[in-house]
Motif scaffolding. Sequence first.
Motif, PDB file in Angstrom:
ATOM      1  N   TYR A  33       0.848  -1.171   0.000  1.00 33.12           N
ATOM      2  CA  TYR A  33       0.000   0.000   0.000  1.00 33.12           C
ATOM      3  C   TYR A  33       0.891   1.231   0.000  1.00 33.12           C
ATOM      4  O   TYR A  33       2.006   1.215   0.527  1.00 33.12           O
ATOM      5  CB  TYR A  33      -0.958   0.030   1.196  1.00 33.12           C
ATOM      6  N   MET A  34       0.417   2.293  -0.578  1.00 32.70           N
ATOM      7  CA  MET A  34       1.110   3.566  -0.571  1.00 32.70           C
ATOM      8  C   MET A  34       0.118   4.641  -0.167  1.00 32.70           C
ATOM      9  O   MET A  34      -1.065   4.551  -0.498  1.00 32.70           O
ATOM     10  CB  MET A  34       1.724   3.885  -1.938  1.00 32.70           C
ATOM     11  N   GLY A  35       0.603   5.610   0.537  1.00 32.63           N
ATOM     12  CA  GLY A  35      -0.289   6.644   1.008  1.00 32.63           C
ATOM     13  C   GLY A  35       0.401   7.974   1.195  1.00 32.63           C
ATOM     14  O   GLY A  35       1.627   8.090   1.072  1.00 32.63           O
ATOM     15  N   LEU A  47      -3.149  10.686   8.362  1.00 39.29           N
ATOM     16  CA  LEU A  47      -3.399  10.078   7.056  1.00 39.29           C
ATOM     17  C   LEU A  47      -4.260  10.999   6.205  1.00 39.29           C
ATOM     18  O   LEU A  47      -5.287  11.504   6.662  1.00 39.29           O
ATOM     19  CB  LEU A  47      -4.093   8.730   7.226  1.00 39.29           C
ATOM     20  N   VAL A  48      -3.853  11.191   4.975  1.00 33.12           N
ATOM     21  CA  VAL A  48      -4.634  11.932   3.999  1.00 33.12           C
ATOM     22  C   VAL A  48      -5.365  10.972   3.068  1.00 33.12           C
ATOM     23  O   VAL A  48      -6.577  11.063   2.878  1.00 33.12           O
ATOM     24  CB  VAL A  48      -3.754  12.891   3.180  1.00 33.12           C
ATOM     25  N   ALA A  49      -4.626  10.055   2.478  1.00 37.38           N
ATOM     26  CA  ALA A  49      -5.196   9.085   1.559  1.00 37.38           C
ATOM     27  C   ALA A  49      -4.260   7.899   1.439  1.00 37.38           C
ATOM     28  O   ALA A  49      -3.049   8.029   1.639  1.00 37.38           O
ATOM     29  CB  ALA A  49      -5.443   9.701   0.179  1.00 37.38           C
ATOM     30  N   ARG A  50      -4.826   6.767   1.099  1.00 39.68           N
ATOM     31  CA  ARG A  50      -4.052   5.542   0.977  1.00 39.68           C
ATOM     32  C   ARG A  50      -4.616   4.713  -0.161  1.00 39.68           C
ATOM     33  O   ARG A  50      -5.829   4.712  -0.400  1.00 39.68           O
ATOM     34  CB  ARG A  50      -4.088   4.755   2.294  1.00 39.68           C
ATOM     35  N   ILE A  51      -3.757   3.993  -0.844  1.00 37.98           N
ATOM     36  CA  ILE A  51      -4.187   3.150  -1.952  1.00 37.98           C
ATOM     37  C   ILE A  51      -3.382   1.860  -1.945  1.00 37.98           C
ATOM     38  O   ILE A  51      -2.171   1.862  -1.752  1.00 37.98           O
ATOM     39  CB  ILE A  51      -4.052   3.894  -3.305  1.00 37.98           C
ATOM     40  N   THR A  52      -4.064   0.744  -2.137  1.00 41.33           N
ATOM     41  CA  THR A  52      -3.399  -0.542  -2.210  1.00 41.33           C
ATOM     42  C   THR A  52      -2.908  -0.793  -3.624  1.00 41.33           C
ATOM     43  O   THR A  52      -3.267  -0.090  -4.571  1.00 41.33           O
ATOM     44  CB  THR A  52      -4.334  -1.680  -1.788  1.00 41.33           C
ATOM     45  N   SER A  53      -2.080  -1.821  -3.769  1.00 42.71           N
ATOM     46  CA  SER A  53      -1.607  -2.183  -5.098  1.00 42.71           C
ATOM     47  C   SER A  53      -2.754  -2.623  -6.000  1.00 42.71           C
ATOM     48  O   SER A  53      -2.622  -2.574  -7.229  1.00 42.71           O
ATOM     49  CB  SER A  53      -0.549  -3.285  -5.013  1.00 42.71           C
ATOM     50  N   GLY A  54      -3.861  -3.041  -5.407  1.00 40.87           N
ATOM     51  CA  GLY A  54      -5.040  -3.404  -6.163  1.00 40.87           C
ATOM     52  C   GLY A  54      -5.961  -2.250  -6.483  1.00 40.87           C
ATOM     53  O   GLY A  54      -6.985  -2.443  -7.147  1.00 40.87           O
ATOM     54  N   ILE A  69      -6.301  10.054  -4.968  1.00 38.31           N
ATOM     55  CA  ILE A  69      -5.052   9.311  -4.959  1.00 38.31           C
ATOM     56  C   ILE A  69      -5.087   8.266  -6.069  1.00 38.31           C
ATOM     57  O   ILE A  69      -6.129   7.667  -6.346  1.00 38.31           O
ATOM     58  CB  ILE A  69      -4.794   8.659  -3.585  1.00 38.31           C
ATOM     59  N   SER A  70      -3.962   8.066  -6.711  1.00 38.33           N
ATOM     60  CA  SER A  70      -3.846   7.070  -7.762  1.00 38.33           C
ATOM     61  C   SER A  70      -2.423   6.539  -7.773  1.00 38.33           C
ATOM     62  O   SER A  70      -1.537   7.093  -7.115  1.00 38.33           O
ATOM     63  CB  SER A  70      -4.221   7.657  -9.130  1.00 38.33           C
ATOM     64  N   ARG A  71      -2.195   5.475  -8.512  1.00 37.34           N
ATOM     65  CA  ARG A  71      -0.853   4.928  -8.589  1.00 37.34           C
ATOM     66  C   ARG A  71      -0.609   4.273  -9.929  1.00 37.34           C
ATOM     67  O   ARG A  71      -1.541   3.842 -10.616  1.00 37.34           O
ATOM     68  CB  ARG A  71      -0.595   3.934  -7.446  1.00 37.34           C
ATOM     69  N   ASP A  72       0.647   4.196 -10.279  1.00 39.27           N
ATOM     70  CA  ASP A  72       1.105   3.512 -11.471  1.00 39.27           C
ATOM     71  C   ASP A  72       2.052   2.425 -10.987  1.00 39.27           C
ATOM     72  O   ASP A  72       3.203   2.700 -10.638  1.00 39.27           O
ATOM     73  CB  ASP A  72       1.810   4.478 -12.422  1.00 39.27           C
ATOM     74  N   ASN A  73       1.560   1.206 -10.939  1.00 44.32           N
ATOM     75  CA  ASN A  73       2.356   0.118 -10.389  1.00 44.32           C
ATOM     76  C   ASN A  73       3.608  -0.162 -11.216  1.00 44.32           C
ATOM     77  O   ASN A  73       4.644  -0.551 -10.670  1.00 44.32           O
ATOM     78  CB  ASN A  73       1.508  -1.150 -10.273  1.00 44.32           C
ATOM     79  N   ALA A  74       3.521   0.013 -12.524  1.00 42.61           N
ATOM     80  CA  ALA A  74       4.674  -0.224 -13.381  1.00 42.61           C
ATOM     81  C   ALA A  74       5.806   0.744 -13.070  1.00 42.61           C
ATOM     82  O   ALA A  74       6.979   0.411 -13.239  1.00 42.61           O
ATOM     83  CB  ALA A  74       4.277  -0.135 -14.849  1.00 42.61           C
ATOM     84  N   TYR A  93       3.733  17.220   3.359  1.00 38.26           N
ATOM     85  CA  TYR A  93       3.101  15.988   2.912  1.00 38.26           C
ATOM     86  C   TYR A  93       4.163  14.915   2.729  1.00 38.26           C
ATOM     87  O   TYR A  93       5.176  15.122   2.056  1.00 38.26           O
ATOM     88  CB  TYR A  93       2.338  16.214   1.610  1.00 38.26           C
ATOM     89  N   TYR A  94       3.916  13.765   3.334  1.00 41.72           N
ATOM     90  CA  TYR A  94       4.858  12.661   3.321  1.00 41.72           C
ATOM     91  C   TYR A  94       4.280  11.459   2.593  1.00 41.72           C
ATOM     92  O   TYR A  94       3.129  11.081   2.830  1.00 41.72           O
ATOM     93  CB  TYR A  94       5.210  12.228   4.741  1.00 41.72           C
ATOM     94  N   CYS A  95       5.081  10.863   1.757  1.00 44.18           N
ATOM     95  CA  CYS A  95       4.724   9.622   1.095  1.00 44.18           C
ATOM     96  C   CYS A  95       5.072   8.443   1.993  1.00 44.18           C
ATOM     97  O   CYS A  95       6.081   8.463   2.692  1.00 44.18           O
ATOM     98  CB  CYS A  95       5.471   9.519  -0.234  1.00 44.18           C
ATOM     99  N   ASN A  96       4.242   7.428   1.951  1.00 42.33           N
ATOM    100  CA  ASN A  96       4.414   6.259   2.798  1.00 42.33           C
ATOM    101  C   ASN A  96       4.220   4.990   1.986  1.00 42.33           C
ATOM    102  O   ASN A  96       3.365   4.924   1.102  1.00 42.33           O
ATOM    103  CB  ASN A  96       3.405   6.303   3.955  1.00 42.33           C
ATOM    104  N   LEU A  97       5.009   3.974   2.292  1.00 43.44           N
ATOM    105  CA  LEU A  97       4.871   2.664   1.663  1.00 43.44           C
ATOM    106  C   LEU A  97       5.017   1.581   2.720  1.00 43.44           C
ATOM    107  O   LEU A  97       5.915   1.643   3.565  1.00 43.44           O
ATOM    108  CB  LEU A  97       5.916   2.477   0.559  1.00 43.44           C
ATOM    109  N   GLY A  98       4.150   0.587   2.669  1.00 38.76           N
ATOM    110  CA  GLY A  98       4.231  -0.526   3.589  1.00 38.76           C
ATOM    111  C   GLY A  98       3.386  -1.687   3.101  1.00 38.76           C
ATOM    112  O   GLY A  98       2.851  -1.667   1.996  1.00 38.76           O
ATOM    113  N   GLY A  99       3.266  -2.694   3.936  1.00 33.70           N
ATOM    114  CA  GLY A  99       2.475  -3.865   3.605  1.00 33.70           C
ATOM    115  C   GLY A  99       2.921  -5.078   4.379  1.00 33.70           C
ATOM    116  O   GLY A  99       3.902  -5.024   5.132  1.00 33.70           O
TER     117      GLY A  99
END
Length: 117
Positions: A33-35, A47-54, A69-74, A93-99
């Motif tokens: 997930y990234m947020g 937290l502002v927004a979060r999005i999973t790889s799905g 929020i959106s993401r480009d997995n590639a 604003y801070y970017c976050n990645l985890g899982g």
Amino acid sequence: QVQLVESGGGLVQPGGSLRLSCAASGSIISLNYMGWYRQAPGKQRDLVARITSGGITNYADSVKGRFTISRDNAKNTVYLQMNSLKPEDTAVYYCNLGGPWYSRDYWGQGTQVTVSS
């Protein structure tokens, strides 16, 4: 080893728009997930927004209808489109990645967003 680099912050007038980007590099696990979080001086990081790889998203109530929020997995990149900005959106604003496959969360260095006339 994961590195997150944010970009796109700056000064904008109330009602204006900004788009933040966060590019992740290193040993990226696809399932994650990234947020975006934000922190004003003397305040906690929220937290502002979060999005999973799905592509499943969650938003703070204060930004619903204004931020996307959106993401480009590639590209291992997450975006935050910020519209109808208000002075209370001013923060770093801070970017976050985890899982599940990460032993800890990773954070970017932050990008300043200032909403003022």
